[in-house]
Design a protein around this motif. Structure first.
Motif, PDB file in Angstrom:
ATOM      1  N   UNK A 240       0.826  -1.199   0.000  1.00  0.00           N
ATOM      2  CA  UNK A 240       0.000   0.000   0.000  1.00  0.00           C
ATOM      3  C   UNK A 240       0.860   1.249   0.000  1.00  0.00           C
ATOM      4  N   UNK A 241       0.370   2.314  -0.629  1.00  0.00           N
ATOM      5  CA  UNK A 241       1.113   3.575  -0.580  1.00  0.00           C
ATOM      6  C   UNK A 241       1.206   4.083   0.848  1.00  0.00           C
ATOM      7  N   UNK A 242       2.381   4.545   1.226  1.00  0.00           N
ATOM      8  CA  UNK A 242       2.610   4.956   2.618  1.00  0.00           C
ATOM      9  C   UNK A 242       1.661   6.063   3.054  1.00  0.00           C
ATOM     10  N   UNK A 243       1.384   6.997   2.153  1.00  0.00           N
ATOM     11  CA  UNK A 243       0.540   8.137   2.501  1.00  0.00           C
ATOM     12  C   UNK A 243      -0.893   7.710   2.805  1.00  0.00           C
ATOM     13  N   UNK A 244      -1.402   6.725   2.061  1.00  0.00           N
ATOM     14  CA  UNK A 244      -2.803   6.318   2.185  1.00  0.00           C
ATOM     15  C   UNK A 244      -2.976   5.033   2.968  1.00  0.00           C
ATOM     16  N   UNK A 245      -1.920   4.526   3.569  1.00  0.00           N
ATOM     17  CA  UNK A 245      -1.978   3.220   4.214  1.00  0.00           C
ATOM     18  C   UNK A 245      -3.054   3.158   5.292  1.00  0.00           C
ATOM     19  N   UNK A 246      -3.146   4.180   6.111  1.00  0.00           N
ATOM     20  CA  UNK A 246      -4.123   4.177   7.195  1.00  0.00           C
ATOM     21  C   UNK A 246      -5.553   4.147   6.659  1.00  0.00           C
ATOM     22  N   UNK A 247      -5.805   4.869   5.565  1.00  0.00           N
ATOM     23  CA  UNK A 247      -7.143   4.868   4.984  1.00  0.00           C
ATOM     24  C   UNK A 247      -7.471   3.490   4.417  1.00  0.00           C
ATOM     25  N   UNK A 248      -6.487   2.846   3.782  1.00  0.00           N
ATOM     26  CA  UNK A 248      -6.686   1.491   3.275  1.00  0.00           C
ATOM     27  C   UNK A 248      -7.008   0.542   4.423  1.00  0.00           C
ATOM     28  N   UNK A 249      -6.260   0.638   5.507  1.00  0.00           N
ATOM     29  CA  UNK A 249      -6.492  -0.232   6.657  1.00  0.00           C
ATOM     30  C   UNK A 249      -7.871   0.008   7.259  1.00  0.00           C
ATOM     31  N   UNK A 250      -8.252   1.278   7.365  1.00  0.00           N
ATOM     32  CA  UNK A 250      -9.557   1.612   7.928  1.00  0.00           C
ATOM     33  C   UNK A 250     -10.682   1.051   7.076  1.00  0.00           C
ATOM     34  N   UNK A 251     -10.569   1.183   5.753  1.00  0.00           N
ATOM     35  CA  UNK A 251     -11.592   0.659   4.849  1.00  0.00           C
ATOM     36  C   UNK A 251     -11.671  -0.862   4.956  1.00  0.00           C
ATOM     37  N   UNK A 252     -10.516  -1.509   5.022  1.00  0.00           N
ATOM     38  CA  UNK A 252     -10.474  -2.969   5.146  1.00  0.00           C
ATOM     39  C   UNK A 252     -11.136  -3.416   6.452  1.00  0.00           C
ATOM     40  N   UNK A 253     -10.827  -2.740   7.552  1.00  0.00           N
ATOM     41  CA  UNK A 253     -11.368  -3.151   8.845  1.00  0.00           C
ATOM     42  C   UNK A 253     -12.873  -2.917   8.935  1.00  0.00           C
ATOM     43  N   UNK A 254     -13.360  -1.859   8.310  1.00  0.00           N
ATOM     44  CA  UNK A 254     -14.804  -1.633   8.283  1.00  0.00           C
ATOM     45  C   UNK A 254     -15.501  -2.780   7.545  1.00  0.00           C
TER      46      UNK A 254
END
Length: 527
Positions: A240-254
């Motif tokens: 995942x791109x470092x800048x957007x990693x947290x958003x990717x993780x949040x979307x995955x966890x939801x």
């Protein structure tokens, strides 16, 4: 309830059960002794040991029960074993009087030991396993809640409330001698055990909310839907791109939380389609496509699953876009920029002016401006050199400002000495500089602030993308650009902007000079 006590080097457990008769059970963890006595016989036995006391049947039952329950506090205990029996003498002090309790136990069989000791211990271990699994799931969910809170609302301000992320591995690292994780591992064994001996009726579910009880119900589903790999317990999004990693993780966890709550154990197209139909009630078409893209990446990495092959899902997302008109930021005209720079009072808008100058001169996004440090800006007298660090383009770029230097220098000369941060943009309000740096939300609100000052209609439509898109629009007006390269207010590929500006520099032409008297140079242009 069992009570423990020690006599010499030997360890014992004892319990008393009240029914029609009184039943006492004693064990040293190898043997088991039982005495079942009627209440009347118990009274006679007590009177023989304590002839001076006159008590009733109910009182003696209470006294015996209290003595057994407090046996660990007694220091005067006598035990003598015979071939098939055991005598227990308890000496208790009550109201300064010494009371004796005598019990005659007979040795019981191995079946009694199994029923009274072995089976309850196994049931207890299994019950503790279930509670531990429930609590571990709850802790993991709380960690996800905290991460989502941090992503949406910022960091936790109180240090005493900050906790380390729960590590399941530490909890599971127990000695091989432990019985935890043994009885629940084999489902066939446990079902046979329950059919023969029963199970402990857990009452903890009644004390928790429905969401917690749901975690207990779907624990086995959790084991089915996650792969048995080393990274099962921790998500590792290396791609995942470092800048957007947290958003990717949040979307995955939801998405995974939705699956748990609805007890979904597969990643079929129908299940994904159901999730996006559910999400379409809250999100617009553009957001649904973003969620789809992020889930496509995370599911591919985590489960080697390609949801891009789900044609019905893509067809649904395309239908959601029918009639949808995306909102785009409004941009400033040249005369509006000139008017704000020349007429807006510095005591209130100095920092906004400098952000505007840098934003349009370098076609900067909010992230570009936010990451600009004092070391990236160099004043060489006739011009100001700006080396923009890598953000959106992933590579740094360089531009020069040759005009309106007085505004920039007035701003930099007022930088507070006690400002600890090296970020370039600091707050300047009502003629007073502050040591606080300008955050991303303040940066994104500046176009709206400019539009409000200029009394433009719908100032809320001037978003954080305004400066970058305004610069792109000025470049479009200054050059003949193929309509295929440009759509609306944005280039299809932002690298086109830097290529066009670089080309103009070579021809000694400046698209911003007509409006801002800027001399803008971009020596490197990357996207």
């Amino acid at each position: 309830m069992w009570k423990t006590f020690q006599h010499g080097a030997n360890l014992y457990m004892i319990k008393v059960v009240q029914d029609t008769n009184l039943r006492l059970v004693l064990t040293d963890f190898q043997n088991i002794w039982v005495q079942e006595i009627s209440k009347d016989d118990l009274l006679l036995q007590f009177q023989e040991a304590n002839p001076l006391f006159d008590v009733k049947v109910d009182e003696i039952v209470t006294e015996v029960t209290e003595a057994i329950n407090s046996i660990s506090d007694l220091t005067d205990i006598e035990i003598s074993e015979a071939d098939e029996g055991l005598k227990l003498l308890l000496n208790s002090i009550k109201s300064e009087y010494k009371i004796k309790f005598k019990f005659n136990f007979h040795k019981s069989s191995s079946e009694t030991f199994l029923k009274e000791i072995t089976v309850p211990l196994i049931q207890t271990v299994k019950h503790l396993e279930e509670r531990q699994n429930m609590l571990m799931n709850l802790l993991q969910k709380k960690d996800r809640e905290l991460e989502e809170y941090k992503l949406e609302k910022g960091v936790i301000s109180r240090d005493d409330l900050i906790t380390e992320k729960f590590d399941e591995e530490k909890l599971n690292s127990i000695d091989d001698k432990s019985m935890m994780g043994v009885f629940g591992h084999n489902e066939t064994f446990w079902n046979s055990f329950v059919s023969q001996h029963g199970n402990i009726e857990a009452t903890i579910e009644e004390n928790f909310s429905p969401s917690v009880k749901l975690l207990m119900d779907v624990h086995e589903v959790e084991d089915v839907m996650l792969p048995t790999t080393k990274d099962r317990k921790t998500l590792d999004f290396n791609l995942l791109p470092a800048k957007s990693k947290k958003i990717y993780e949040l979307t995955y966890r939801r998405f995974m939380d939705y699956r748990r709550e609805n007890k979904i154990s597969s990643f079929s197209e129908n299940e994904l389609l159901t999730y996006f139909i559910h999400s379409s009630k809250k999100y617009k078409s553009s957001s649904l496509w973003s969620i789809y893209s992020m889930l496509k990446t995370t599911l591919s990495e985590k489960f080697n699953l390609n949801i891009g092959e789900y044609t019905q899902l893509r067809a649904f997302l395309k239908r959601q876009a029918d009639g949808y008109k995306p909102k785009k930021t409004k941009v400033f005209k040249k005369e509006q920029v000139r008017k704000f720079l020349l007429e807006a009072p510095d005591y209130k808008y100095l920092s906004t002016k400098v952000v505007l100058i840098f934003g349009i001169a370098g076609a900067c996004s909010c992230d570009d401006l936010l990451n600009l440090k004092t070391g990236h800006v160099e004043d060489v007298g006739s011009k100001i050199l700006v080396n923009l660090p890598a953000t959106v383009s992933k590579k740094s770029r360089f531009f020069v400002i040759s005009e309106h230097l007085n505004i920039v220098r007035k701003y930099t000369s007022n930088r507070p000495v006690h400002c600890k941060s090296d970020r370039f943009f600091f707050s300047y309000w009502h003629g007073k500089p502050r040591a606080q740096v300008i955050g991303v939300h303040r940066m994104g609100s500046m176009p709206r602030e400019i539009a409000t000052y200029l009394k433009l209609p719908n100032p809320k439509e001037y978003t954080g993308h305004c400066f970058r898109n305004t610069s792109i629009l000025f470049a479009k007006d200054s050059e003949k650009i193929d309509s295929k390269e440009y759509t609306g207010n944005c280039f299809r590929d932002t690298s086109i902007l830097f290529a066009k500006v670089s080309e103009r520099i070579a021809k000694e032409r400046d698209p911003l000079a007509d409006s801002l008297d800027f001399k803008v140079e971009i020596k490197e242009h990357f996207c």
